[in-house]
Design a protein around this motif. Structure first.
Motif, mmCIF file in Angstrom:
data_model
loop_
_atom_site.group_PDB
_atom_site.id
_atom_site.type_symbol
_atom_site.label_atom_id
_atom_site.label_comp_id
_atom_site.label_asym_id
_atom_site.label_seq_id
_atom_site.Cartn_x
_atom_site.Cartn_y
_atom_site.Cartn_z
ATOM 1 N N LYS B 182 12.035 4.547 8.687
ATOM 2 C CA LYS B 182 12.597 4.927 7.381
ATOM 3 C C LYS B 182 13.847 4.114 7.063
ATOM 4 C CE LYS B 182 14.064 8.900 4.720
ATOM 5 N NZ LYS B 182 14.478 10.300 4.774
ATOM 6 N N TRP B 185 15.704 -0.787 9.924
ATOM 7 C CA TRP B 185 16.145 -1.695 10.983
ATOM 8 C C TRP B 185 15.319 -1.630 12.270
ATOM 9 C CZ3 TRP B 185 17.695 0.767 15.348
ATOM 10 C CH2 TRP B 185 18.222 2.048 15.226
ATOM 11 N N ASN B 238 2.776 7.696 10.456
ATOM 12 C CA ASN B 238 3.806 8.146 9.505
ATOM 13 C C ASN B 238 5.215 7.686 9.883
ATOM 14 O OD1 ASN B 238 1.949 9.525 7.947
ATOM 15 N ND2 ASN B 238 2.107 11.335 9.242
ATOM 16 N N ALA B 240 6.955 5.494 8.641
ATOM 17 C CA ALA B 240 7.795 5.153 7.493
ATOM 18 C C ALA B 240 8.523 6.368 6.938
ATOM 19 C CB ALA B 240 6.958 4.497 6.397
ATOM 20 N N ALA B 241 8.105 7.563 7.347
ATOM 21 C CA ALA B 241 8.742 8.770 6.809
ATOM 22 C C ALA B 241 9.868 9.266 7.690
ATOM 23 C CB ALA B 241 7.699 9.874 6.634
ATOM 24 N N ILE B 242 10.029 8.709 8.895
ATOM 25 C CA ILE B 242 11.004 9.291 9.823
ATOM 26 C C ILE B 242 12.040 8.268 10.277
ATOM 27 C CG2 ILE B 242 9.464 11.094 10.657
ATOM 28 C CD1 ILE B 242 8.844 9.373 13.068
ATOM 29 N N MET B 381 13.149 -6.857 6.419
ATOM 30 C CA MET B 381 12.790 -5.619 7.103
ATOM 31 C C MET B 381 11.893 -4.747 6.244
ATOM 32 S SD MET B 381 16.250 -4.897 9.294
ATOM 33 C CE MET B 381 17.139 -4.322 7.884
ATOM 34 N N GLU B 382 12.060 -4.840 4.922
ATOM 35 C CA GLU B 382 11.111 -4.145 4.033
ATOM 36 C C GLU B 382 9.717 -4.715 4.203
ATOM 37 O OE1 GLU B 382 13.587 -2.501 0.253
ATOM 38 O OE2 GLU B 382 12.129 -4.066 -0.155
ATOM 39 N N GLN B 385 8.243 -3.491 7.452
ATOM 40 C CA GLN B 385 7.782 -2.110 7.317
ATOM 41 C C GLN B 385 6.446 -2.066 6.572
ATOM 42 O OE1 GLN B 385 9.586 0.508 4.470
ATOM 43 N NE2 GLN B 385 9.732 2.183 5.935
ATOM 44 N N GLU B 386 6.365 -2.847 5.485
ATOM 45 C CA GLU B 386 5.119 -2.856 4.723
ATOM 46 C C GLU B 386 3.977 -3.375 5.589
ATOM 47 O OE1 GLU B 386 5.372 -4.782 0.957
ATOM 48 O OE2 GLU B 386 3.316 -4.275 0.416
ATOM 49 N N VAL B 389 2.455 -0.879 7.787
ATOM 50 C CA VAL B 389 1.587 0.089 7.102
ATOM 51 C C VAL B 389 0.320 -0.603 6.614
ATOM 52 C CG1 VAL B 389 1.443 1.723 5.197
ATOM 53 C CG2 VAL B 389 3.596 1.440 6.429
ATOM 54 N N LYS B 390 0.489 -1.825 6.085
ATOM 55 C CA LYS B 390 -0.661 -2.536 5.519
ATOM 56 C C LYS B 390 -0.773 -3.938 6.128
ATOM 57 C CE LYS B 390 0.817 -1.959 1.326
ATOM 58 N NZ LYS B 390 0.949 -1.909 -0.135
ATOM 59 N N ARG B 400 6.312 -13.333 -0.393
ATOM 60 C CA ARG B 400 7.458 -12.677 -1.021
ATOM 61 C C ARG B 400 8.739 -13.002 -0.244
ATOM 62 N NH1 ARG B 400 6.499 -6.819 -0.837
ATOM 63 N NH2 ARG B 400 7.954 -6.769 0.884
#
Lengths: 301, 410
Positions: B182, B185, B238, B240-242, B381-382, B385-386, B389-390, B400
């Protein structure tokens, strides 16, 4: 005024012209210092490349050109539109709550204050509560979804639902706010009109739509203004619940501005200011509409 | 009368001079707000004052998060004599803005070039030293030693062994890796280590310095390795939620077995109820054979602001801070590693492992968000994270990142 009056003094002669200016001066000065000058400064900074420490470098429209090429900007813009559309649900929901509470039963004051409660607590607390509500594993919402569908959904980690999840959290206090506006409006209804309508056999939806709602128009107008502005400056909830994540998918303009200009990874004052100017222009559209309407109403009086 | 006045004036000026010489005061601003760092700092100041009774220390302790914003204000508006900050690219903006004082003389006068050698590179900009490091800590894979034993897994030394261990754990219904992304880092640690092991330290530094495009096939290769863990679902669901702490209970409950983290995670694991024997530590395994093993060791530092009023005494403080005794004592309280290689070895099992690993390290990286530009770090870092997930979106993500890199390092 006769020509023999110069002895009456400067003040006497100009009192009518000067007095209003004097009365306006303190407010106007505050408005100038705290609103107008910062707006001009923001616009000025938005034409520069500046990290807040070193020298400002004039880059003209460079920041705006970059903004138009920035994917995050479009995500934020899209999310702002979703916010704008869905946040308005607070108005019918607030009306429904107000109509429901507008009765005299024992203890209604207590219920009213319970309904109003979410507006009293800080947005930060609302954000935290909903974060736990949605939390995977132990959150009430995830548990319920798990029980209903067997699958687990982490609302705040899923780019499809995250913005909706935050808006739902925002609707909770906003509905309470709209409800209070409508409750005061309902207190001022004209009982004679309602009586007349009842005699003409109007009831239910027809009574609400044709008799009650027109009388609530001022409340609706105010609710609309605060909700639209609230939607555009949605910042606290995004900051607390997701910080714009996952991977920037719940970004909104106001948070994007903060992140670029003031967060740990930002300090691009010029770029942040450019975002602020864009947000200001969008708000200006709505503010202008509201002001035009208000002026029109005052003229009709 | 005039005689008396002159005498009085003399006496007063002598008094003033005397007090100036005896009551040097230094103001220290720092962000040691957590209990252990706060205690370490209190001890450090007390010891320093015992050794230098002529210098009074005034310490302003800031909240850890608030400090990052506050330092920008106080460095320009009301600079203290000493300020805490971080090594590497994190200090670059302040150095470039001329807000930090060059302290190369403190290094030279105290033999620090030798004693603080491991951090010399990360304290140097334009050939000058801009501060004094006092602590760092190792990164690596912390694992549940008891679960490994139950499943018959030896701590992996190579990538193939790590994959095999992950597969075994996954089959047993245990998530191989705990992580909470979340706050973004924690993904940086994974990227850093994979890149250090796939392409090596030099390439990693070139990339974080913006010299290599993110669309380079060597960067893609890093993500291909990463995908070997992401695609089979070896990371906690999950994530990305924690936050990173929220993933620790999963490890305590035995639902996850490994955690790539900094050494500070051990304290949280122990608080969660794990005993020292249940936690193991291992170096991140080798991927490309033959590439020298560089490690991640974020370093905390103290600096003298350019606008400091009492630079002389501030330098005395920095010299004391760099000494082996001060660093040994401070880090024993912090539960971290002294940078000074003359300092006494820590007694803790994990710190000792870290100390040995870092002293044999080929080179030290600071961490993705300290090594690279702040804006790039955020976007990077974004992207990580993406990707977690994907993973199939990797080409779009790297394009990007390249766009951001081209913009930031123009």
């Amino acid at each position: 005024m006769p020509d023999t009056a110069p002895s009456a003094g400067f003040w006497k002669r100009n009192q009518l012209r000067i007095a209003p200016i004097l009365f306006l001066a303190p407010g106007a000065l505050m408005f100038l210092i705290y609103v107008l000058i910062p707006i001009v400064q923001s616009v000025w900074i938005s034409f520069h490349d500046w990290d807040g420490l070193g020298a400002k470098v004039w880059i003209g429209l460079g920041n705006y050109a970059e903004l138009l090429d920035d994917d995050t900007f479009y995500v934020a813009l899209k999310n702002n539109l979703i916010w704008l559309a869905l946040y308005l649900l607070a108005i019918p929901m607030g009306l429904a709550a107000a109509l429901f509470l507008n009765q005299s039963v024992w203890g209604i004051r207590l219920y009213k204050s319970l309904f109003f409660f979410p507006f009293v607590i800080s947005q930060v607390v609302v954000g935290l509560m909903f974060t736990w509500f949605y939390a995977p594993d132990f959150g009430l919402f995830s548990q319920a979804i798990h029980w209903l569908t067997g699958a687990e959904v982490a609302i705040l980690a899923d780019e499809r639902f995250v913005t909706l999840g935050i808006i739902a959290a925002g609707l909770w206090p906003q509905t309470a706010y709209c409800m209070i506006l409508y409750l005061t409006g309902l207190n001022n209804l004209n009982p004679e009109q309602i009586e007349a309508a009842r005699m003409d056999n109007a009831r239910g939806w027809r009574l609400l739509w044709h008799v009650i709602l027109p009388q609530l128009a001022p409340a609706t107008f105010i609710a609309m203004v605060v909700t639209v502005i609230g939607a555009l400056r949605s910042f606290d909830l995004v900051s607390i619940m997701t910080a714009g994540g996952p991977y920037g998918s719940s970004q909104v303009l106001s948070y994007f501005m903060y992140e670029q200009a003031l967060s740990e990874y930002g300090y691009r004052m010029g770029y942040g200011a450019a975002i602020a100017v864009v947000l200001f222009l969008i708000m200006m559209v709505f503010i202008t509409l509201f002001i035009v309407r208000m002026i029109a109403q005052e003229r009709n009086r | 009368m005039t005689m008396f006045k002159a005498l009085a004036g003399l006496a007063i000026s002598a008094l003033l001079m005397g007090s100036a010489a005896f009551a040097g005061e230094i103001v220290i601003n720092s962000d040691h707000s957590d209990p252990a760092p706060k205690k370490a700092m209190e001890e450090l100041i007390a010891d320093f004052q015992a050794k230098h009774p002529d210098i009074t220390v005034k310490w302003n302790n800031f909240d850890h998060e608030g400090y990052k914003a506050a330092i920008r204000n106080f460095l320009t508006a009301d600079p203290p004599d000493v300020a805490a900050w971080y090594a590497g690219n994190r200090m670059a903006p302040f150095v470039e803005a001329g807000l930090f004082e060059d302290v190369s003389d403190v290094w030279a006068a105290n033999g620090l070039d030798d004693q603080l050698k491991s951090s010399a590179a990360s304290m140097t900009i334009d050939g000058k030293k801009w501060g004094v490091p006092y602590t760092y800590y190792q990164w690596g894979i912390y694992y549940r030693a008891d679960i490994f034993k139950e499943q018959g897994i030896e701590p992996p030394k190579t990538w193939a062994e790590l994959l095999a261990a992950s597969e075994k754990l996954h089959a047993a219904g245990i998530a191989p890796f705990a992580i909470g992304t979340k706050a973004l880092w924690p993904t940086g640690g994974w990227f850093d280590y994979l890149n250090l092991r796939v392409n090596g330290y030099e390439f990693h530094m070139d990339l974080t310095a913006g010299k290599v495009p993110y669309t380079d096939p060597r960067v893609k290769a890093v993500f291909e390795k990463w995908a070997e863990l992401v695609t089979p679902g070896y990371f906690l669901e999950n994530h990305a939620a924690i936050d990173w702490q929220d993933a620790i209970p999963q490890m305590v409950q035995g639902k996850a077995a490994m955690y790539l983290m900094g050494n500070f995670a051990v304290a949280t694991m122990k608080e969660g109820g794990l005993t020292e024997d249940q936690i193991g530590f291992m170096q991140f395994p080798e991927i490309t054979p033959g590439i020298p093993m560089a490690e991640e060791a974020p370093t905390d530092t103290f600096h003298i602001p350019a606008g400091a009023k009492n630079k002389e005494d501030a330098k005395v403080f920095l010299a004391y801070l760099a000494s082996p005794e001060a660093q040994a004592k401070m880090n024993a309280t912090l539960g971290q590693l002294p940078v000074n290689n003359q300092a006494a070895k820590p007694a803790d099992k994990f710190l000792e492992a870290g100390f040995n690993m870092l002293s044999n390290a080929y080179a030290l990286a600071q961490f993705y968000d300290r090594d690279t530009d702040a804006e790039m770090a955020k976007a990077g870092m974004e992207g990580f994270q993406e990707f977690m997930v994907k993973p199939d979106q990797i080409d779009r993500i790297l394009e990007r990142l390249e766009k951001v890199r081209a913009k930031v390092y123009k």
